[in-house]
Design a protein around this motif. Structure first.
Motif, PDB file in Angstrom:
ATOM      1  N   THR A  51      73.267  26.405  14.118  1.00 37.62           N
ATOM      2  CA  THR A  51      74.223  25.541  14.174  1.00 37.62           C
ATOM      3  C   THR A  51      75.621  26.088  14.433  1.00 37.62           C
ATOM      4  OG1 THR A  51      74.518  24.943  12.050  1.00 37.62           O
ATOM      5  CG2 THR A  51      73.094  23.494  12.920  1.00 37.62           C
ATOM      6  N   GLY A  52      75.845  27.202  13.631  1.00 36.28           N
ATOM      7  CA  GLY A  52      77.277  27.705  13.767  1.00 36.28           C
ATOM      8  C   GLY A  52      77.595  28.197  15.046  1.00 36.28           C
ATOM      9  N   VAL A  53      76.522  28.969  15.632  1.00 32.73           N
ATOM     10  CA  VAL A  53      76.751  29.710  16.867  1.00 32.73           C
ATOM     11  C   VAL A  53      77.001  28.491  18.046  1.00 32.73           C
ATOM     12  CG1 VAL A  53      75.250  30.639  18.595  1.00 32.73           C
ATOM     13  CG2 VAL A  53      75.198  31.750  16.386  1.00 32.73           C
ATOM     14  N   LEU A  54      76.093  27.377  18.032  1.00 32.05           N
ATOM     15  CA  LEU A  54      76.183  26.589  18.842  1.00 32.05           C
ATOM     16  C   LEU A  54      77.430  25.742  18.842  1.00 32.05           C
ATOM     17  CD1 LEU A  54      74.292  24.882  20.897  1.00 32.05           C
ATOM     18  CD2 LEU A  54      73.913  23.234  19.080  1.00 32.05           C
ATOM     19  N   TYR A  55      78.010  25.553  17.621  1.00 33.58           N
ATOM     20  CA  TYR A  55      79.178  24.931  17.485  1.00 33.58           C
ATOM     21  C   TYR A  55      80.343  25.892  18.151  1.00 33.58           C
ATOM     22  CZ  TYR A  55      83.391  22.436  15.967  1.00 33.58           C
ATOM     23  OH  TYR A  55      84.511  21.936  15.719  1.00 33.58           O
ATOM     24  N   THR A  56      80.071  27.118  17.851  1.00 27.92           N
ATOM     25  CA  THR A  56      81.270  28.192  18.067  1.00 27.92           C
ATOM     26  C   THR A  56      81.163  28.147  19.894  1.00 27.92           C
ATOM     27  OG1 THR A  56      80.973  29.317  16.217  1.00 27.92           O
ATOM     28  CG2 THR A  56      82.323  30.516  17.787  1.00 27.92           C
ATOM     29  N   MET A  57      80.037  28.367  20.302  1.00 30.06           N
ATOM     30  CA  MET A  57      80.024  28.400  21.783  1.00 30.06           C
ATOM     31  C   MET A  57      80.540  27.019  22.320  1.00 30.06           C
ATOM     32  SD  MET A  57      76.277  30.621  22.241  1.00 30.06           S
ATOM     33  CE  MET A  57      76.748  30.559  24.228  1.00 30.06           C
ATOM     34  N   SER A  58      80.239  26.015  21.869  1.00 27.87           N
ATOM     35  CA  SER A  58      80.573  24.659  22.330  1.00 27.87           C
ATOM     36  C   SER A  58      82.141  24.843  22.396  1.00 27.87           C
ATOM     37  CB  SER A  58      80.160  23.651  21.497  1.00 27.87           C
ATOM     38  OG  SER A  58      80.467  22.393  21.781  1.00 27.87           O
ATOM     39  N   GLY A  94      73.389  16.309   6.176  1.00 27.97           N
ATOM     40  CA  GLY A  94      73.555  17.335   7.237  1.00 27.97           C
ATOM     41  C   GLY A  94      72.886  16.669   8.574  1.00 27.97           C
ATOM     42  N   VAL A  95      71.625  16.220   8.352  1.00 28.45           N
ATOM     43  CA  VAL A  95      70.999  15.425   9.631  1.00 28.45           C
ATOM     44  C   VAL A  95      72.053  14.417  10.227  1.00 28.45           C
ATOM     45  CG1 VAL A  95      69.168  14.195  10.219  1.00 28.45           C
ATOM     46  CG2 VAL A  95      68.740  15.762   8.929  1.00 28.45           C
ATOM     47  N   ALA A  96      72.544  13.730   9.212  1.00 21.96           N
ATOM     48  CA  ALA A  96      73.498  12.445   9.810  1.00 21.96           C
ATOM     49  C   ALA A  96      74.714  13.095  10.507  1.00 21.96           C
ATOM     50  CB  ALA A  96      74.018  11.742   8.746  1.00 21.96           C
ATOM     51  N   TYR A  97      75.073  14.273   9.993  1.00 27.76           N
ATOM     52  CA  TYR A  97      76.290  15.114  10.775  1.00 27.76           C
ATOM     53  C   TYR A  97      76.049  15.639  12.080  1.00 27.76           C
ATOM     54  CZ  TYR A  97      80.699  17.332  11.234  1.00 27.76           C
ATOM     55  OH  TYR A  97      81.968  17.677  11.960  1.00 27.76           O
ATOM     56  N   LEU A  98      74.729  16.301  12.288  1.00 25.69           N
ATOM     57  CA  LEU A  98      74.215  16.845  13.301  1.00 25.69           C
ATOM     58  C   LEU A  98      74.149  15.786  14.448  1.00 25.69           C
ATOM     59  CD1 LEU A  98      71.784  19.700  11.874  1.00 25.69           C
ATOM     60  CD2 LEU A  98      74.063  19.995  13.401  1.00 25.69           C
ATOM     61  N   VAL A  99      73.617  14.741  13.925  1.00 30.93           N
ATOM     62  CA  VAL A  99      73.231  13.553  14.921  1.00 30.93           C
ATOM     63  C   VAL A  99      74.926  12.909  15.500  1.00 30.93           C
ATOM     64  CG1 VAL A  99      72.424  11.150  15.302  1.00 30.93           C
ATOM     65  CG2 VAL A  99      71.067  13.019  14.174  1.00 30.93           C
ATOM     66  N   PHE A 100      75.699  12.986  14.546  1.00 34.13           N
ATOM     67  CA  PHE A 100      76.962  12.508  14.759  1.00 34.13           C
ATOM     68  C   PHE A 100      77.735  13.482  15.848  1.00 34.13           C
ATOM     69  CE2 PHE A 100      81.563  13.334  14.028  1.00 34.13           C
ATOM     70  CZ  PHE A 100      82.183  12.248  14.484  1.00 34.13           C
ATOM     71  N   LEU A 101      77.529  14.732  15.648  1.00 34.47           N
ATOM     72  CA  LEU A 101      78.011  15.652  16.725  1.00 34.47           C
ATOM     73  C   LEU A 101      77.312  15.785  18.060  1.00 34.47           C
ATOM     74  CD1 LEU A 101      78.292  18.979  14.645  1.00 34.47           C
ATOM     75  CD2 LEU A 101      80.238  17.610  15.556  1.00 34.47           C
ATOM     76  N   ALA A 102      75.910  15.282  17.881  1.00 30.08           N
ATOM     77  CA  ALA A 102      75.473  15.109  19.165  1.00 30.08           C
ATOM     78  C   ALA A 102      75.962  13.934  19.974  1.00 30.08           C
ATOM     79  CB  ALA A 102      73.738  14.959  18.924  1.00 30.08           C
ATOM     80  N   TRP A 103      76.082  12.585  19.099  1.00 31.84           N
ATOM     81  CA  TRP A 103      76.426  11.607  19.888  1.00 31.84           C
ATOM     82  C   TRP A 103      77.869  11.852  20.411  1.00 31.84           C
ATOM     83  CZ3 TRP A 103      74.840   7.385  21.868  1.00 31.84           C
ATOM     84  CH2 TRP A 103      75.824   6.177  22.215  1.00 31.84           C
ATOM     85  N   SER A 104      78.753  12.583  19.428  1.00 32.01           N
ATOM     86  CA  SER A 104      80.224  12.767  20.026  1.00 32.01           C
ATOM     87  C   SER A 104      80.250  13.504  21.351  1.00 32.01           C
ATOM     88  CB  SER A 104      80.864  13.454  18.938  1.00 32.01           C
ATOM     89  OG  SER A 104      81.148  12.678  17.769  1.00 32.01           O
ATOM     90  N   ALA A 156      68.311  17.939  18.138  1.00 29.25           N
ATOM     91  CA  ALA A 156      67.107  18.772  17.988  1.00 29.25           C
ATOM     92  C   ALA A 156      67.159  19.621  16.464  1.00 29.25           C
ATOM     93  CB  ALA A 156      66.774  19.832  19.148  1.00 29.25           C
ATOM     94  N   LEU A 157      68.310  20.062  16.334  1.00 27.57           N
ATOM     95  CA  LEU A 157      68.511  20.980  15.033  1.00 27.57           C
ATOM     96  C   LEU A 157      68.703  19.870  13.923  1.00 27.57           C
ATOM     97  CD1 LEU A 157      71.242  23.391  16.067  1.00 27.57           C
ATOM     98  CD2 LEU A 157      69.034  23.714  15.165  1.00 27.57           C
ATOM     99  N   GLY A 158      69.134  18.653  14.205  1.00 30.48           N
ATOM    100  CA  GLY A 158      69.140  17.770  13.162  1.00 30.48           C
ATOM    101  C   GLY A 158      67.476  17.322  12.728  1.00 30.48           C
ATOM    102  N   VAL A 159      66.797  17.217  13.874  1.00 36.58           N
ATOM    103  CA  VAL A 159      65.359  16.787  13.730  1.00 36.58           C
ATOM    104  C   VAL A 159      64.909  17.702  12.707  1.00 36.58           C
ATOM    105  CG1 VAL A 159      63.117  16.292  15.006  1.00 36.58           C
ATOM    106  CG2 VAL A 159      65.239  15.121  15.786  1.00 36.58           C
ATOM    107  N   LYS A 160      64.978  18.938  13.400  1.00 36.13           N
ATOM    108  CA  LYS A 160      64.301  20.119  12.442  1.00 36.13           C
ATOM    109  C   LYS A 160      64.731  20.185  11.204  1.00 36.13           C
ATOM    110  CE  LYS A 160      63.937  25.216  12.992  1.00 36.13           C
ATOM    111  NZ  LYS A 160      64.707  26.654  13.503  1.00 36.13           N
ATOM    112  N   LEU A 161      65.910  20.071  10.798  1.00 38.14           N
ATOM    113  CA  LEU A 161      66.490  19.748   9.456  1.00 38.14           C
ATOM    114  C   LEU A 161      65.857  18.737   8.691  1.00 38.14           C
ATOM    115  CD1 LEU A 161      68.305  20.966   7.303  1.00 38.14           C
ATOM    116  CD2 LEU A 161      70.039  19.603   8.123  1.00 38.14           C
ATOM    117  N   ALA A 162      65.766  17.686   9.391  1.00 36.53           N
ATOM    118  CA  ALA A 162      64.936  16.435   8.696  1.00 36.53           C
ATOM    119  C   ALA A 162      63.724  16.643   8.490  1.00 36.53           C
ATOM    120  CB  ALA A 162      65.138  15.273   9.734  1.00 36.53           C
ATOM    121  N   LEU A 163      62.840  17.687   9.282  1.00 36.46           N
ATOM    122  CA  LEU A 163      61.528  17.799   8.941  1.00 36.46           C
ATOM    123  C   LEU A 163      61.262  18.793   7.911  1.00 36.46           C
ATOM    124  CD1 LEU A 163      60.143  17.471  12.581  1.00 36.46           C
ATOM    125  CD2 LEU A 163      59.963  15.753  10.717  1.00 36.46           C
ATOM    126  N   THR A 164      62.343  19.613   7.632  1.00 32.87           N
ATOM    127  CA  THR A 164      62.081  20.535   6.559  1.00 32.87           C
ATOM    128  C   THR A 164      61.850  20.297   5.317  1.00 32.87           C
ATOM    129  OG1 THR A 164      64.086  21.867   7.839  1.00 32.87           O
ATOM    130  CG2 THR A 164      63.603  22.533   5.523  1.00 32.87           C
TER     131      THR A 164
END
Length: 196
Positions: free
Chosen positions: A18-25, A75-85, A188-196
């Motif tokens: 997530t950090g790398v993805l956010y930094t690249m974004s 964390g899942v909710a925040y990742l989904v929020f970032l995806a939506w944003s 996808a990272l949110g889904v992966k985290l949810a399934l952890t």
């Protein structure tokens, strides 16, 4: 400090998450300055994880299924929020000296939240640090090395993304697809985290 610690840390830092993805974004959307700020924010977001590990709070998170689930779903909710944003962002990106700069505060807050709401990072520290450190002082020292390597690695990812910015922005359709890819990756990272 052992070679095993440095190699393990390098692998953990170099593996995109997530950090790398956010930094690249941030680098693609707002340029070099934003990518370095995002890398700093992601690194700053490790501090609460280190404090939790050194004080033993992380062990509580590891031992309590309820505490882990709460942090995990935040964390899942925040990742989904970032995806939506990211998906909803239709603003034009312009490369010029007149273009408004991205808010450093907003970038840092988002980056810190990504790491604070990532229970996998806490579990990583609980499982990882005690293998190489036996005292709180050693844990802090090794955590500082981990954070320095994280910052350096994320800056490299972010600057690479920022260097591609001119080429990407010259093709609006490419930018639309990149935004979709980043949004899908956050989801996808949110889904992966949810399934952890």
């Amino acid at each position: 400090m052992s070679l095993a610690f440095l190699i393990t840390t390098l692998i953990a830092v170099a593996t995109p998450g997530t950090g790398v993805l956010y930094t690249m974004s941030a680098g693609l959307a707002h340029g070099r300055r934003a990518s370095v700020i995002a890398a700093f924010g992601c690194t700053l977001g490790i501090v609460p994880q280190v404090v939790a590990t050194v004080t033993g709070l992380a062990a509580l998170l590891h031992a309590s299924a309820l505490a882990f689930e709460i942090v995990k779903y935040l964390g899942v909710a925040y990742l989904v929020f970032l995806a939506w944003s990211t998906l909803r962002d239709k603003s034009e990106l312009v490369v010029s000296a007149d273009a408004p700069r991205a808010s450093a505060t907003k970038i840092i807050v988002n980056a810190v939240l990504l790491n604070v709401l990532n229970p996998k990072l806490t579990i990583f520290f609980v499982a990882f640090l005690p293998q190489f450190a036996t005292t709180p002082a050693q844990m802090v020292q090794l955590s500082a090395v981990f954070m320095a390597m994280t910052f350096a690695g994320f800056v490299v990812y972010g600057l690479f993304a920022a260097s591609m910015r001119d080429q990407v922005l010259s093709r609006p359709r490419v930018m639309v697809w990149l935004r979709r890819c980043f949004a899908a990756s956050f989801a996808a990272l949110g889904v992966k985290l949810a399934l952890t």
